[in-house]
Design a protein around this motif. Structure first.
Motif, PDB file in Angstrom:
ATOM      1  N   ARG A  96     113.125   2.529  93.660  1.00 58.49           N
ATOM      2  CA  ARG A  96     114.385   2.899  93.876  1.00 58.49           C
ATOM      3  C   ARG A  96     114.883   4.337  94.214  1.00 58.49           C
ATOM      4  NH1 ARG A  96     119.979  -1.116  93.449  1.00 58.49           N
ATOM      5  NH2 ARG A  96     117.760  -2.525  93.721  1.00 58.49           N
ATOM      6  N   VAL A 112     119.486  -2.306  99.676  1.00 56.15           N
ATOM      7  CA  VAL A 112     120.509  -1.468  98.734  1.00 56.15           C
ATOM      8  C   VAL A 112     121.003  -0.534  99.642  1.00 56.15           C
ATOM      9  CG1 VAL A 112     120.339   0.345  97.200  1.00 56.15           C
ATOM     10  CG2 VAL A 112     117.951  -0.951  97.118  1.00 56.15           C
ATOM     11  N   ARG A 117     122.981   3.258  96.082  1.00 56.48           N
ATOM     12  CA  ARG A 117     122.343   4.193  96.073  1.00 56.48           C
ATOM     13  C   ARG A 117     123.862   5.273  94.297  1.00 56.48           C
ATOM     14  NH1 ARG A 117     121.848   8.500 100.700  1.00 56.48           N
ATOM     15  NH2 ARG A 117     120.967   9.916  99.423  1.00 56.48           N
ATOM     16  N   CYS A 157     118.868  -2.930  88.794  1.00 51.29           N
ATOM     17  CA  CYS A 157     118.221  -3.516  89.574  1.00 51.29           C
ATOM     18  C   CYS A 157     117.825  -5.274  89.254  1.00 51.29           C
ATOM     19  CB  CYS A 157     116.486  -3.414  89.303  1.00 51.29           C
ATOM     20  SG  CYS A 157     116.467  -2.326  89.866  1.00 51.29           S
TER      21      CYS A 157
END
Length: 352
Positions: A96, A112, A117, A157
């Protein structure tokens, strides 16, 4: 003048001797306790953990050499997380981060959102630099910087429904200081899954209010004068308790003292977090009674650096976590019932 200087010198020498004697005695006690923990308690954990002898020894503080092991056992692993599972979520986090670095797109990337982010990159990055800033080990280039980043990233996550919340970095850092990386993640995820931590980190206002209301029942019971003083300024628990609970006191207290609070928190659960809060209020009661709203808020946000383990734990021990005939869990259950039924007059903590 010479005589006075000589007296001061003798007094200082006696003081240094007394401090050294106390330190030597403390080190002897730790060494003795360590042998008991390693040879007797840990090999028979399930049988001995709840015995009076172990609970009394636990209250005195865990030897640093066994602290991580005892915390892990006490917190447990109800989530059944394995080191392999940690590696899977860490790999996802790294993917990611790599993806975020390579694209400037604000569209969802692999499901996402932009909020994720920001949480996984900017907030974690910013918070790590603020975590125990006096300890180089967590700063960029320090030996535990990447480990802290990894655990926090893997957690976002693992629990996207919770994500990253400010304060988590302090909890993860304390665990890293006492456990290996995978074990620290396992303890971290299980700790944050406890009802109290989950309520605070998910910013569940309804549940948080119930915790505050229960806290105020015991506040009024133990420190009635200070309780009324706070009430006169409409100074509510959220003003000081949120920061304490979010970091489990690791940001508010000296690190060695915070670890001792963690020791008993692992023994007694969420109740001890609020008992510690009352212990702090008791310790500084006389000072706080002389302050107004602004000065109280400032004082409780930045506690004195010279707070000692002996003084704080003496005050915590004096706090009675029993209201009439009800213990913390019973009062909390009553508050839950009162709020659910809408009868706010039934609980003294909910009176306006």
């Amino acid at each position: 003048m010479v005589a006075e200087a000589k007296k001061r010198e003798i007094k200082e020498a006696h003081k240094r001797k007394r401090i050294m004697k106390e330190r030597f005695k403390q080190e002897e006690n730790i060494a003795s306790a360590m042998v008991i923990w390693i040879n007797e308690i840990l090999p028979n954990w399930e049988v001995m953990r709840s015995t009076r002898r172990v609970r009394e020894l636990w209250w005195q503080g865990l030897p640093p050499s066994v602290r991580g092991k005892v915390w892990s056992l006490a917190v447990g692993n109800e989530l059944n997380i394995t080191p392999e599972l940690y590696e899977i979520f860490l790999s996802r986090a790294k993917e990611r981060w790599k993806c975020f670095r390579e694209t400037s797109s604000e569209n969802d990337t692999e499901g996402v959102s932009v909020a994720d982010r920001e949480a996984s990159l900017e907030l974690i990055k910013l918070d790590i630099s603020r975590t125990f800033p006096s300890l180089y080990i967590f700063q960029k280039g320090g030996p535990y910087h990447d480990v802290l980043h990894s655990i926090l990233g893997a957690y976002t996550c693992y629990r996207p429904d919770v994500g990253y919340v400010q304060g988590m970095s302090f909890i993860a850092a304390v665990l890293i200081l006492n456990l290996e990386e995978a074990d620290a993640f396992i303890a971290f995820a299980n700790l944050l899954n406890k009802p109290c931590q989950l309520a605070f980190f998910r910013v569940d206002h309804s549940m948080m209010l119930k915790y505050f209301a229960t806290f105020e029942v015991f506040f009024e019971e133990n420190l009635s004068r200070l309780f009324l003083h706070f009430k006169s300024y409409s100074l509510t628990p959220d003003i000081y308790l949120i920061d304490w609970i979010f970091t489990l006191y690791s940001k508010s207290l000296p690190l060695d003292l915070a670890c001792r609070v963690w020791d008993v928190f692992c023994r007694d659960g969420e109740e001890f977090l609020f008992r510690t809060g009352l212990g702090i209020l008791r310790l500084y009661e006389d000072i706080l009674l002389q302050m107004d709203f602004i000065h109280i808020a400032q004082f409780l946000t930045k506690l004195p650096d010279d707070i000692t383990s002996e003084k704080l734990f003496s005050c915590i021990a004096a706090i009675q976590m029993q209201n009439s005939t009800k213990k913390w869990t019973q009062v909390f259950a009553s508050v839950m019932k009162d709020i659910k039924e809408g009868d706010k007059n039934s609980s003294p903590a909910l009176k306006s």
